[in-house]
Scaffold this motif. Sequence first.
Motif, PDB file in Angstrom:
ATOM      1  N   ARG A   1      -4.433  13.358  11.299  1.00  0.00           N
ATOM      2  CA  ARG A   1      -5.455  12.352  11.628  1.00  0.00           C
ATOM      3  C   ARG A   1      -6.826  12.761  11.090  1.00  0.00           C
ATOM      4  O   ARG A   1      -7.571  11.936  10.550  1.00  0.00           O
ATOM      5  CB  ARG A   1      -5.509  12.138  13.138  1.00  0.00           C
TER       6      ARG A   1
ATOM      7  N   SER B   1       1.222   7.109  14.356  1.00  0.00           N
ATOM      8  CA  SER B   1       1.038   8.528  14.064  1.00  0.00           C
ATOM      9  C   SER B   1       1.700   8.915  12.745  1.00  0.00           C
ATOM     10  O   SER B   1       1.267   9.864  12.074  1.00  0.00           O
ATOM     11  CB  SER B   1       1.601   9.382  15.200  1.00  0.00           C
TER      12      SER B   1
ATOM     13  N   ARG C   1       2.500  18.455  17.724  1.00  0.00           N
ATOM     14  CA  ARG C   1       1.287  17.742  18.122  1.00  0.00           C
ATOM     15  C   ARG C   1       0.095  18.141  17.260  1.00  0.00           C
ATOM     16  O   ARG C   1      -0.712  17.296  16.849  1.00  0.00           O
ATOM     17  CB  ARG C   1       0.968  18.018  19.593  1.00  0.00           C
ATOM     18  N   TYR C   2      -0.027  19.404  17.000  1.00  0.00           N
ATOM     19  CA  TYR C   2      -1.183  19.903  16.271  1.00  0.00           C
ATOM     20  C   TYR C   2      -1.120  19.523  14.798  1.00  0.00           C
ATOM     21  O   TYR C   2      -2.159  19.280  14.161  1.00  0.00           O
ATOM     22  CB  TYR C   2      -1.283  21.413  16.454  1.00  0.00           C
TER      23      TYR C   2
ATOM     24  N   HIS D   1       0.218  16.764  13.699  1.00  0.00           N
ATOM     25  CA  HIS D   1      -0.195  15.366  13.682  1.00  0.00           C
ATOM     26  C   HIS D   1      -1.702  15.229  13.844  1.00  0.00           C
ATOM     27  O   HIS D   1      -2.326  14.335  13.252  1.00  0.00           O
ATOM     28  CB  HIS D   1       0.530  14.584  14.779  1.00  0.00           C
ATOM     29  N   THR D   2      -2.307  16.107  14.637  1.00  0.00           N
ATOM     30  CA  THR D   2      -3.765  16.080  14.804  1.00  0.00           C
ATOM     31  C   THR D   2      -4.467  16.377  13.484  1.00  0.00           C
ATOM     32  O   THR D   2      -5.437  15.692  13.104  1.00  0.00           O
ATOM     33  CB  THR D   2      -4.208  17.101  15.873  1.00  0.00           C
TER      34      THR D   2
ATOM     35  N   THR E   1      -3.041  20.209   5.822  1.00  0.00           N
ATOM     36  CA  THR E   1      -2.055  19.271   6.376  1.00  0.00           C
ATOM     37  C   THR E   1      -0.704  19.444   5.706  1.00  0.00           C
ATOM     38  O   THR E   1       0.322  19.639   6.364  1.00  0.00           O
ATOM     39  CB  THR E   1      -2.532  17.820   6.208  1.00  0.00           C
TER      40      THR E   1
END
Length: 477
Positions: free
Chosen positions: A164, A29, A157-158, A160-161, A300
Amino acid sequence: MASPEGAARMESRTIDVVPESERHGTPRSQFTLWFGANMQITAIVDGALAVVFGADALWAIIGLVLGNILGGAVMALHSAQGPRLGLPQMISSRAQFGVYSAAIPLVLVVTMYLGFAATGTVLAGQAINETVGVDARWFGIVVFGALTAVFATLGYRYIHTIGRVSTVVGIIGFSYLGIRLATQHDISSLLGAKPFDIVTFLLAISLGAGWQLTFGPYVADYSRYLPSDTPAPATFWATFAGSVLGSQWSMTLGALVAAIPASQGGIGFLGNQVGFLGDLAGGGAVALAIYLVIVVGKLTVNCLNAYGGFMTMLTTVSAFRRTNQVGQVVRALYIGGFIAASVAVAIFASADFLTSFRNFVLVLLMVFTPWSAINLVDYYLISHEQIDRDALYDPDGRYGRWNLVALTSYAVGVVAQIPFLAQTLYTGPATKALGGADISWLVGLVVTSALYYAWARRTTSSVAVAEPVWDAGQHAR
């Protein structure tokens, strides 16, 4: 956040320790987050600057590689602290500076985040306006600010999403731009067109290293949820590879774009970065797709700036309020206030002000290299990765309020760089003697590291404390 159902909720942790029961993820991640955060238009601009300032494209690319590797190693060493400590990066610096004096560099850190957020929001806003066909400058800026607010507030979490997603769309979009560049222009003629010049070569190294070093104050914020038994080398290499490969890809594209002469259709990339990339893509629907790539990449990194700015502000305030937790409403207000400030600067500031503001932010880079040096030397060589986490929140604990050793070393490290600066706002005498080469970041690392290590090893006692076990309620037992 430990359960699948919890993944839909806003992050509840802030500057407190992440309990083992909430740890999750793998080092992979870290690769996608930092690769995605660097596949963005501002990194392209950074690479272009090396050529604009006089370097040959080939030597600029080589210099940027070296700078990204050197700076990326420092940055990734900070990231490796995250799983071990379970703490945001700037909280851990209280172990070196003391609970109160750790706040001194934090004010400048927030200024850096604000500057990068504001200038990045302008570019993303332009891309949004081009995508939807709106001329009002404020529209894209406000929309982008709102998107940043949502993801930064939802949290770890978001973010990191988004990293990606940015990795995937960045690879596709930047690969296409690279193909277009190679088919529309004679790339071989851009390389080796000028002789090697040590001054511009060192400048390219500094541009790459400085880019990576700016991530240092918040990189561990995004690795702190990894399980504590995650091998430090795995975290290091995943972060290092993602950040270096992503930034170098972008910067290489920038160096090549900036080297295109007028005879090959060069139109001045730095004068219209967003429009230039749209034209390079071929216009039409493909250009719209590239604008979306720009927005996702900037989203990001802007989330990193907003989230890091919030953590930094809370770290500063909490030192004097003796707290390590805030509610979700307060969290949202911190982030909303930061983003509102960045959006206001982006909307109301003139182009000249934004340029001056960005130059001021770049000068501030000299305050981060001494901080990195002190944090890393202490963590790896003095304390040997042992931190009394309870004491980080207690001004009366082992780390105290103020640490003379760290503060003095930090001040010396900052002052030592001044003669070696080569910025728009100031050029030091040593830089002039070197023909214009900026090696201030290297001076800051070496001088600060040597002074702090020699001094701290004589005055710092080992941390002979048992590592606490943290339960879900955040109480040590």
